[in-house]
Design an enzyme around this catalytic site. Sequence first.
Site, PDB file in Angstrom:
ATOM      1  N   SER A 274       8.377  10.380  17.474  1.00  0.00           N
ATOM      2  CA  SER A 274       9.478  11.321  17.688  1.00  0.00           C
ATOM      3  C   SER A 274      10.823  10.601  17.796  1.00  0.00           C
ATOM      4  O   SER A 274      11.138   9.827  16.905  1.00  0.00           O
ATOM      5  CB  SER A 274       9.153  12.146  18.940  1.00  0.00           C
ATOM      6  N   HIS A 415       3.101  18.272  17.221  1.00  0.00           N
ATOM      7  CA  HIS A 415       3.969  17.116  17.463  1.00  0.00           C
ATOM      8  C   HIS A 415       3.349  16.209  18.533  1.00  0.00           C
ATOM      9  O   HIS A 415       3.374  16.541  19.719  1.00  0.00           O
ATOM     10  CB  HIS A 415       5.309  17.681  17.927  1.00  0.00           C
TER      11      HIS A 415
HETATM   12  C1  GCU Z   1      13.466  16.993  20.337  1.00  0.00           C
HETATM   13  C2  GCU Z   1      14.403  16.563  19.243  1.00  0.00           C
HETATM   14  C3  GCU Z   1      13.686  15.717  18.185  1.00  0.00           C
HETATM   15  C4  GCU Z   1      12.927  14.592  18.822  1.00  0.00           C
HETATM   16  C5  GCU Z   1      12.024  15.134  19.906  1.00  0.00           C
HETATM   17  C6  GCU Z   1      11.335  14.054  20.730  1.00  0.00           C
HETATM   18  O1  GCU Z   1      12.542  17.927  19.837  1.00  0.00           O
HETATM   19  O2  GCU Z   1      14.971  17.708  18.704  1.00  0.00           O
HETATM   20  O3  GCU Z   1      14.628  15.179  17.284  1.00  0.00           O
HETATM   21  O4  GCU Z   1      12.204  13.891  17.857  1.00  0.00           O
HETATM   22  O5  GCU Z   1      12.797  15.874  20.833  1.00  0.00           O
HETATM   23  O6  GCU Z   1      11.754  12.923  20.761  1.00  0.00           O
HETATM   24  O7  GCU Z   1      10.370  14.394  21.412  1.00  0.00           O
END
Ligand code: GCU
Length: 434
Positions: A274, A415
Amino acid sequence: MPVSLRSAMTLVTMSISAMLSTGLAMNPLSAQVPKANEDESLVSMSPLPDPLLSKDGTKITDAAQWPAQREYLANLIAEHEYGFAPQEKAIVTWDLVEQGLMNDNKTKRQQFVVHLKSKEAAIDVDLVLFLPNSEVKSKGCFLGLNFQGNHTVASDPAIRLPKSWVANDPKIGVTANQATEAARGGQSDRWPIAEINARGYSVATAYYGDLDPDFDDQFANGVHSLFPSHKATKEHPNRWGSIAGWAWGLSRLMDVLVEQPSIDANRVAVIGHSRLGKTALWAGVTDPRFSIVIANNSGCGGAALERRNFGETVFRINTSFPHWFNPNFKQYNQNESAMPFDQHTVVACIAPRPVYIASATKDLWADPKGEYLGGWYATPVYKLLGFDGLPSETPPPADQSVGDRVGYHNRTGSHDILLFDWQQYMNFADRHWK
Ligand code: GCU
C-alpha cells in the site's frame, strides 16, 4: 484528464462516511472531490510519455544509453512527485540490543537500534531481523516497513514496542498516540515469518513511524528533522515528502543490513504494501543496492497509471495525504496528462533489476489493471536491456503469477498482503537469486 472521463465525474461534496470508506478521512470538511471512477468503460487514457524518449526528444535504442536515461527520469520523478532527499549524509550507527530464538526454535531474532544523526538532530529506529535458525547465511532478505510497530508483526513477547508516534486506533489499543501491548502480533498475517524462514529467507522490518510519523506536520519531524534546511516549502517545492523520507530510511536500514554477517548484501529485496508499496518502489529507484523490488497493492502514487483516473486519483491522494508527495505534485491534481511521466516510468527506473507488482481483485481503489499496466508499459525498457518483462497487454486471470523480470499477480480478495503474495515473491526471488 480526458474530457469524456471528466464529464462523467460530477463534482460532489462527499459525506464523511463516504470519505472514510475511500480513505479521505484526513480532510473531511474541506474536500470537494470528484466521485471516484471504478468503471473500466469510463477509462480513456491520454497518451503515456515514453520512458525511452531522452531529454532531447530522441528515442534511445542502445542499452548503453540506459544509465544516463534512468538518471534523467529518476530526477524528473523526484522533481515532480516524491521530492529530492538531501545530498548531505547522515551518520548511521547501530547497536544490537537483543537477540534470541522465537518460540518455535526455528527463527533467530535480532533487534537493533539504528541511530541516524546529522549536524542538527538525531533519531533512533528499531529494526528487527528474523533469520532462519538453520542456515549460516540466509538465501536472501526481504526488507520492508510495517504500519503499527515491530511488535505487531509476530506475537513474540520479546519484540520491542515503538516509542514514536502511532496513529490512534482503539481497535489496537492506541488512544494516546503510543503503542501498547494490545496490538502485539496483530499484523502477523501480513508477515508469515515461519514460512519465509522455512524457505531459507530472512525478513527485516522497522516501524515506518520511527522514520516519519504519518501526519502532515509540514515536514518537521522524523527524518525531516535531521535536515531542517532541506525542508519542502513553497520556495523549494521539489524537496522530499514522507514517501521519499520513508524510502531514504529504507536505505539507511540497508546500510545496517549490509554490515551483518548473516546477510548477503547482493540479495536484499525491498518490499512494501500500500503506501509502503509506493515507498518500496521509490526506494528501489533511488537505491540500486536493492536487488529486487516488490510493490504490493501500491495503487495511486505506486505502480498504477495516474492517467487512467481509476479509483484513487492524484487529486484525492494529495487532498487526503498532502505530506506523502512534494508540493510540486499538487499541480497534477485533475491534471495528470500534464505529468512528464507516469507511474510506468517509476517502474522502468528499476530496470534492469527485477520488480514485482501485485494487486488484489477487490482492491479497486488501487486500480489492479492500472497496476498491471504500470509494469506492462515499463516492459520495453526491460526488452531494450535484453530481458523479458510482462507477457501481454492483457492482465492475467486472478491468482496467476506471470512475467519474467517484471512479475505480477492479482490475488483474489481485498487490499492486504498475505501468505499467497509472499509465496509468489519467494518464487520470484528463487528464480532471480538462483
Ligand atoms: C489509503 C490511501 C492509499 C494507500 C492506503 C494505505 O487507502 O488512499 O493510497 O495505499 O491508504 O496505505 O493503506
